[in-house]
Design a protein around this motif. Sequence first.
Motif, PDB file in Angstrom:
ATOM      1  N   SER A 243       0.828  -1.208   0.000  1.00  0.00           N
ATOM      2  CA  SER A 243       0.000   0.000   0.000  1.00  0.00           C
ATOM      3  C   SER A 243       0.862   1.256   0.000  1.00  0.00           C
ATOM      4  O   SER A 243       0.569   2.227  -0.703  1.00  0.00           O
ATOM      5  CB  SER A 243      -0.948  -0.006   1.203  1.00  0.00           C
ATOM      6  N   VAL A 244       1.957   1.234   0.757  1.00  0.00           N
ATOM      7  CA  VAL A 244       2.851   2.387   0.818  1.00  0.00           C
ATOM      8  C   VAL A 244       3.571   2.568  -0.519  1.00  0.00           C
ATOM      9  O   VAL A 244       3.703   3.686  -1.029  1.00  0.00           O
ATOM     10  CB  VAL A 244       3.867   2.229   1.967  1.00  0.00           C
ATOM     11  N   GLU A 245       4.019   1.448  -1.095  1.00  0.00           N
ATOM     12  CA  GLU A 245       4.722   1.539  -2.374  1.00  0.00           C
ATOM     13  C   GLU A 245       3.810   2.080  -3.472  1.00  0.00           C
ATOM     14  O   GLU A 245       4.242   2.865  -4.322  1.00  0.00           O
ATOM     15  CB  GLU A 245       5.261   0.169  -2.767  1.00  0.00           C
ATOM     16  N   LEU A 246       2.562   1.662  -3.464  1.00  0.00           N
ATOM     17  CA  LEU A 246       1.622   2.154  -4.467  1.00  0.00           C
ATOM     18  C   LEU A 246       1.397   3.652  -4.322  1.00  0.00           C
ATOM     19  O   LEU A 246       1.348   4.380  -5.318  1.00  0.00           O
ATOM     20  CB  LEU A 246       0.295   1.404  -4.364  1.00  0.00           C
ATOM     21  N   ILE A 247       1.233   4.113  -3.099  1.00  0.00           N
ATOM     22  CA  ILE A 247       1.031   5.546  -2.875  1.00  0.00           C
ATOM     23  C   ILE A 247       2.260   6.334  -3.315  1.00  0.00           C
ATOM     24  O   ILE A 247       2.151   7.398  -3.941  1.00  0.00           O
ATOM     25  CB  ILE A 247       0.719   5.831  -1.390  1.00  0.00           C
ATOM     26  N   GLU A 248       3.445   5.822  -3.006  1.00  0.00           N
ATOM     27  CA  GLU A 248       4.669   6.511  -3.422  1.00  0.00           C
ATOM     28  C   GLU A 248       4.803   6.525  -4.945  1.00  0.00           C
ATOM     29  O   GLU A 248       5.218   7.531  -5.527  1.00  0.00           O
ATOM     30  CB  GLU A 248       5.887   5.848  -2.780  1.00  0.00           C
ATOM     31  N   TYR A 249       4.456   5.402  -5.572  1.00  0.00           N
ATOM     32  CA  TYR A 249       4.490   5.350  -7.035  1.00  0.00           C
ATOM     33  C   TYR A 249       3.518   6.370  -7.622  1.00  0.00           C
ATOM     34  O   TYR A 249       3.836   7.075  -8.585  1.00  0.00           O
ATOM     35  CB  TYR A 249       4.136   3.940  -7.513  1.00  0.00           C
ATOM     36  N   TYR A 250       2.342   6.448  -7.037  1.00  0.00           N
ATOM     37  CA  TYR A 250       1.325   7.401  -7.499  1.00  0.00           C
ATOM     38  C   TYR A 250       1.848   8.831  -7.412  1.00  0.00           C
ATOM     39  O   TYR A 250       1.747   9.608  -8.367  1.00  0.00           O
ATOM     40  CB  TYR A 250       0.068   7.243  -6.641  1.00  0.00           C
ATOM     41  N   LYS A 251       2.440   9.188  -6.278  1.00  0.00           N
ATOM     42  CA  LYS A 251       2.924  10.553  -6.082  1.00  0.00           C
ATOM     43  C   LYS A 251       4.099  10.867  -7.005  1.00  0.00           C
ATOM     44  O   LYS A 251       4.208  11.985  -7.521  1.00  0.00           O
ATOM     45  CB  LYS A 251       3.329  10.756  -4.628  1.00  0.00           C
ATOM     46  N   LYS A 252       4.943   9.888  -7.237  1.00  0.00           N
ATOM     47  CA  LYS A 252       6.161  10.136  -8.009  1.00  0.00           C
ATOM     48  C   LYS A 252       5.910  10.161  -9.508  1.00  0.00           C
ATOM     49  O   LYS A 252       6.516  10.950 -10.243  1.00  0.00           O
ATOM     50  CB  LYS A 252       7.202   9.052  -7.679  1.00  0.00           C
ATOM     51  N   HIS A 253       4.995   9.314  -9.986  1.00  0.00           N
ATOM     52  CA  HIS A 253       4.863   9.137 -11.434  1.00  0.00           C
ATOM     53  C   HIS A 253       3.528   9.616 -12.027  1.00  0.00           C
ATOM     54  O   HIS A 253       3.483  10.033 -13.176  1.00  0.00           O
ATOM     55  CB  HIS A 253       5.057   7.663 -11.793  1.00  0.00           C
ATOM     56  N   ALA A 254       2.441   9.501 -11.269  1.00  0.00           N
ATOM     57  CA  ALA A 254       1.123   9.753 -11.849  1.00  0.00           C
ATOM     58  C   ALA A 254       0.683  11.212 -11.773  1.00  0.00           C
ATOM     59  O   ALA A 254      -0.116  11.666 -12.590  1.00  0.00           O
ATOM     60  CB  ALA A 254       0.070   8.864 -11.175  1.00  0.00           C
TER      61      ALA A 254
ATOM     62  N   THR B 292      -0.817   4.990 -15.575  1.00  0.00           N
ATOM     63  CA  THR B 292       0.563   5.475 -15.622  1.00  0.00           C
ATOM     64  C   THR B 292       1.513   4.366 -16.030  1.00  0.00           C
ATOM     65  O   THR B 292       2.413   4.564 -16.867  1.00  0.00           O
ATOM     66  CB  THR B 292       0.968   6.049 -14.256  1.00  0.00           C
ATOM     67  N   ILE B 293       1.347   3.184 -15.441  1.00  0.00           N
ATOM     68  CA  ILE B 293       2.187   2.033 -15.799  1.00  0.00           C
ATOM     69  C   ILE B 293       2.083   1.757 -17.291  1.00  0.00           C
ATOM     70  O   ILE B 293       3.070   1.452 -17.958  1.00  0.00           O
ATOM     71  CB  ILE B 293       1.772   0.797 -14.979  1.00  0.00           C
ATOM     72  N   ARG B 294       0.882   1.885 -17.835  1.00  0.00           N
ATOM     73  CA  ARG B 294       0.670   1.643 -19.262  1.00  0.00           C
ATOM     74  C   ARG B 294       1.444   2.643 -20.119  1.00  0.00           C
ATOM     75  O   ARG B 294       1.950   2.295 -21.193  1.00  0.00           O
ATOM     76  CB  ARG B 294      -0.828   1.741 -19.583  1.00  0.00           C
ATOM     77  N   ILE B 295       1.569   3.886 -19.637  1.00  0.00           N
ATOM     78  CA  ILE B 295       2.159   4.947 -20.449  1.00  0.00           C
ATOM     79  C   ILE B 295       3.676   5.017 -20.337  1.00  0.00           C
ATOM     80  O   ILE B 295       4.373   5.216 -21.337  1.00  0.00           O
ATOM     81  CB  ILE B 295       1.559   6.316 -20.054  1.00  0.00           C
ATOM     82  N   VAL B 296       4.213   4.856 -19.115  1.00  0.00           N
ATOM     83  CA  VAL B 296       5.625   5.183 -18.898  1.00  0.00           C
ATOM     84  C   VAL B 296       6.583   4.253 -19.612  1.00  0.00           C
ATOM     85  O   VAL B 296       7.707   4.629 -19.919  1.00  0.00           O
ATOM     86  CB  VAL B 296       5.967   5.202 -17.388  1.00  0.00           C
ATOM     87  N   ASN B 297       6.139   3.027 -19.879  1.00  0.00           N
ATOM     88  CA  ASN B 297       7.016   2.106 -20.595  1.00  0.00           C
ATOM     89  C   ASN B 297       6.331   1.629 -21.867  1.00  0.00           C
ATOM     90  O   ASN B 297       5.394   0.841 -21.805  1.00  0.00           O
ATOM     91  CB  ASN B 297       7.363   0.905 -19.714  1.00  0.00           C
ATOM     92  N   PRO B 298       6.781   2.091 -23.035  1.00  0.00           N
ATOM     93  CA  PRO B 298       6.116   1.712 -24.288  1.00  0.00           C
ATOM     94  C   PRO B 298       6.231   0.231 -24.615  1.00  0.00           C
ATOM     95  O   PRO B 298       5.541  -0.256 -25.497  1.00  0.00           O
ATOM     96  CB  PRO B 298       6.836   2.570 -25.340  1.00  0.00           C
ATOM     97  N   CYS B 299       7.103  -0.494 -23.890  1.00  0.00           N
ATOM     98  CA  CYS B 299       7.277  -1.921 -24.170  1.00  0.00           C
ATOM     99  C   CYS B 299       6.334  -2.807 -23.363  1.00  0.00           C
ATOM    100  O   CYS B 299       6.239  -4.005 -23.629  1.00  0.00           O
ATOM    101  CB  CYS B 299       8.723  -2.341 -23.879  1.00  0.00           C
ATOM    102  N   THR B 300       5.674  -2.250 -22.358  1.00  0.00           N
ATOM    103  CA  THR B 300       4.793  -3.067 -21.533  1.00  0.00           C
ATOM    104  C   THR B 300       3.616  -3.588 -22.347  1.00  0.00           C
ATOM    105  O   THR B 300       3.105  -2.926 -23.246  1.00  0.00           O
ATOM    106  CB  THR B 300       4.269  -2.268 -20.328  1.00  0.00           C
ATOM    107  N   GLN B 301       3.179  -4.809 -22.011  1.00  0.00           N
ATOM    108  CA  GLN B 301       2.064  -5.405 -22.739  1.00  0.00           C
ATOM    109  C   GLN B 301       0.765  -4.644 -22.535  1.00  0.00           C
ATOM    110  O   GLN B 301      -0.169  -4.773 -23.340  1.00  0.00           O
ATOM    111  CB  GLN B 301       1.883  -6.858 -22.299  1.00  0.00           C
ATOM    112  N   LEU B 302       0.686  -3.849 -21.489  1.00  0.00           N
ATOM    113  CA  LEU B 302      -0.512  -3.041 -21.275  1.00  0.00           C
ATOM    114  C   LEU B 302      -0.674  -1.962 -22.337  1.00  0.00           C
ATOM    115  O   LEU B 302      -1.744  -1.380 -22.480  1.00  0.00           O
ATOM    116  CB  LEU B 302      -0.468  -2.375 -19.897  1.00  0.00           C
TER     117      LEU B 302
END
Length: 396
Positions: free
Chosen positions: A4-15, A224-234
Motif C-alpha cells: 500500500s505504501v509503495e503504491l502511494i509513493e508510485y502514485y505521487k512520483k509518477h502519476a 501510468t504504468i501503461r504509459i511510462v514504458n512503451p514496451c509493456t504489454q498493457l
Amino acid sequence: MVLSVELIEYYKKHATFSNQENEKANQIVERIENIIKHFLKRTKLEELPYTFGNLLHQGSSYEGLKVIKPDEFDLMLPLKLNEPDWEIKKPHGPYETPGYFFIKKKRIYLNPKEIKQTFQSILQKVINRIQQRNTITLRASSGPALTLNICYADNLKMCIDIVPAISLNGRLFVTKRHPNATDKKQDLYHKMWRESFSEKEKQIVKNMDSFNECRKKCLKILKTIRIVNPCTQLRCLSSYQLKTCMLYLNKRDVGPWNEACIDKRFMDLLLILIEFLNRESMENFFEPGIDLFAELDYKAIQDTKVWLNNAIIEDSLCRVQQSESESSGGPEDSESNSCDEATNSSVSSEDVLNEEMDDEAQPLINSPTGGNAFIHNCVVFITFRASFFIAQMYLG
C-alpha cells in the motif's frame, strides 16, 4: 515497506503533476473555449440545420483521472437540431449494430460525415482569427474528434479534442464512423451515428470516491504504468478500456476503498482486467452489445493475459514464502486487519486463472461479487513487498 505504501509513493512520483502545471494548461483551454464561444455567438454562419449548445467538459482531465502531465483535454459541442421532426431510428436487418442509430426525418438521413466537415471548417475559421495562430494546428482524426494541437509557454504542448454531437431526446450522438461504412451512395452505414455515454460516465466517476477513498488512484496508477514504458504489454490497451474495468469493479462489493486498502483494490482492478482478457471480450459498460476488444489484435490479448497471469502467480508465490518466514511475527496493525476482515468479495486469482480452461464457468463480470480466496489464502497480503510486481509492469 508494504505494498500500500509503495503504491502511494508510485502514485505521487509518477502519476501526478503540479497544481501550477494544471492551472497553466487550463488557462489555455479556457481561452480557446471563450474564443470558440464568441465566434459561434457573433459570427453569421451559413444556414445550418442546428444551433450550438454549451461546450461540455469530458474525459480524464475533468474527471480527475489525468496522469503524468496536463496535456490532453476533451470537449464536446452539442448540436441542437432546429426542426422538431427529427427522430432516432434503430437500424434493422443487416444494419443493426449495438450503439449505432440513424437520425432521420421522413426519408432524409442526417449525415455524420457532413456535420463533421462543416464543423471542421468552422474551427479553422476560429483558428484563423487567433493571434499567433501558427502555434495552433487543426487535425481531423478518423474518430469523432477534431484535434487542436497547441504549443504554449516554454515549448509546452497540449491537444484539445473537440467532438460535435447531436443532442436529441436527452441523448448524445457522435460522428464515430461505423466499421462497415463506405462512401457508396447506397450504403447506409456511413449515415449511422454512435451514441455517446460520456456524460453518464462523468457523473459516475465524479461520485466514485468519497473522502480518502482510492478508486481513482488505483486507476491512475494502472494508466501510468501503461504509459511510462512503451514496451509493456498493457500498451496495447486503451485508457478507456482500463477505465471500463474500474466502472465494472465499482459496482462490486469488494470491501472498503479507503486508502489503507489500496493494495487489495489495485489487485482487484488487475483481476477484473484478467477476467476480460480470459473472455477475449470487454462489454461497454452502458451498452453490453459493444465489444471494446473487437478491434484488438488477438495476439495482443493473449500476450497481455499471459504477462499479467504470470505476474500474479509469481507474486502469490512470493507472498506464501514470506508468510512462512514471518509466521512467528506479531499481529499486524489494526488498520490493516480491519481492511482484511472487511474484504469479503475479492476475486479469487485461482478462479480467474482457471476461467479460460472451464467453458462452463460463469463470468464474474455478471455476478455482484467474486470469491475471496485470493485475499484470505495469503495471510501476508498486507505486508509483502511489491518490488517484483511493480518492476514487472514498470520495466516490462
